[in-house]
Scaffold this active site. Sequence first.
Site, PDB file in Angstrom:
ATOM      1  N   ARG A 173     -34.087  16.085  35.542  1.00  0.00           N
ATOM      2  CA  ARG A 173     -35.193  16.544  34.691  1.00  0.00           C
ATOM      3  C   ARG A 173     -35.108  18.051  34.460  1.00  0.00           C
ATOM      4  NH1 ARG A 173     -34.786  11.988  34.962  1.00  0.00           N
ATOM      5  NH2 ARG A 173     -36.347  10.376  35.276  1.00  0.00           N
ATOM      6  N   SER A 249     -45.004  10.463  33.209  1.00  0.00           N
ATOM      7  CA  SER A 249     -44.867  10.819  34.627  1.00  0.00           C
ATOM      8  C   SER A 249     -45.116  12.314  34.797  1.00  0.00           C
ATOM      9  CB  SER A 249     -43.468  10.463  35.130  1.00  0.00           C
ATOM     10  OG  SER A 249     -43.251   9.071  35.049  1.00  0.00           O
ATOM     11  N   GLU A 345     -43.571  17.852  36.191  1.00  0.00           N
ATOM     12  CA  GLU A 345     -42.606  17.768  35.087  1.00  0.00           C
ATOM     13  C   GLU A 345     -43.043  18.579  33.870  1.00  0.00           C
ATOM     14  OE1 GLU A 345     -40.794  14.223  33.775  1.00  0.00           O
ATOM     15  OE2 GLU A 345     -40.690  13.290  35.747  1.00  0.00           O
TER      16      GLU A 345
END
Length: 349
Positions: A173, A249, A345
Site C-alpha cells: 500500500r 479499508s 491507509e
Amino acid sequence: MPMPPDDSALSLLPDHPLAAHNTFGIAARARFAARITQAAQFEALHRDPRVANLPQLVLGGGSNIVFTRDFDGVVLLDEIAGRRVVREDDDAWYVEAGGGENWHAFVAWTLEHGMPGLENLALIPGTVGAAPIQNIGAYGLEMKAYFDSLVAVELATGRRERFDAARCAFGYRDSFFKREGRGRFAIVAVTFRLPKQWTPRLGYADVTRELDARGITPEAATPRDVFDAVVAIRRAKLPDPLVLGNAGSFFKNPVIDAAQFDALRARAPDVVSYPQPDGQVKLAAGWLIDRCGWKGRALGAAAVHDRQALVLVNRGGATGADVLALARAIQADVRAQFGVELEAEPVCL
C-alpha cells in the site's frame, strides 16, 4: 486572424464544496477547484499566476482521503479519460488508461475485451491514476504485479516524466508517490502488462468459498467467474459510499517480525495471520480491531462498520476530526492490547 483556443487554460471554481469529491462525504471546501481533462492542463499549471503559488492537491475518486479542514489552495480534479491497447506481443497486451478513469470500470473493460488479470482488484473505489500511488491490492493480488509504466507531470515545472516499476518503488500500500514524490506529481496515464497466459489467483478462502457457493471449482473458474465472485464479496462486506460514507479499508494490515508474532500468538492463539516470503507475518487488522470490541461502535457521527471492523463510516454529518478521533482511539486500544501499531491507509489533510 483569431488565436486558437488554449486547451490548457484552467477554469477555476471558487469556494468549491468537496463533499461530492470524497467517498467519506465530508463537507470540506476548497479555495479553488479545477477540472483537469488533459495532461496539458497539468503541464501549464506552473505558468498560471492564479494558482502557481497556491498549495495544489490532485484528487481522483477521493476514496483515499480524509479532509480534517478546508483546503486553502486549488484542488485539481483529475478527469483525464481514455483506454487503449498501446501494443501487444506474443506474451502480453499493454493497456493504457487515463489517470481519471474509474478503476472498476477499467477492470471490467479489460475483461470485456478478453484481457484478464486484474479481476481480483474489481470494485476497489477510486481512479486508475490513484492505483499506483497506493499500490492497491486485494484477495492475493497487488497492482504492481501487472504494472508496466506510468506518465506523470511534475506540477512545479510542468515536465512530463515516465516511471517504470523500479522508479515507482512499490511497497505494501505504498510507493514513491506516497513518500518522496508526495504532492509533487499528477499521474496522467498508466500502462499495464496483461499476460496472455492467464493464471487465476485463488489463494484467499473468501474467493474459493464464493466460487463454491456458485457451483464453480477452482479448476473450472474463468476470469469472469473470479471477477463476479470478488464483486459479490466486496458488496457483501463493504458499505456503498453513496449510502454510507467510507474510504474502504481504513487501516493497513500490519506486518511484524517472527519474534513479535510468536509473543503475540502466545497471548492470542487464534490471531489471524498470513506468513510472508521474507519471514515476517502479516496480521488481519480487522481481527485486531474486532477483538478490541470496536465493531459497530461509534464516536460521534463516525463509527466502525457493524460487519467489517476495518471500515470506518460516516453515519451522517461526521467531520474529518470525528473520523480521525475514532481512528486514534482504535489505534490506542490495539497498541495497548496487542502491542501492534495500526497505520491508516487514507491521507488525512
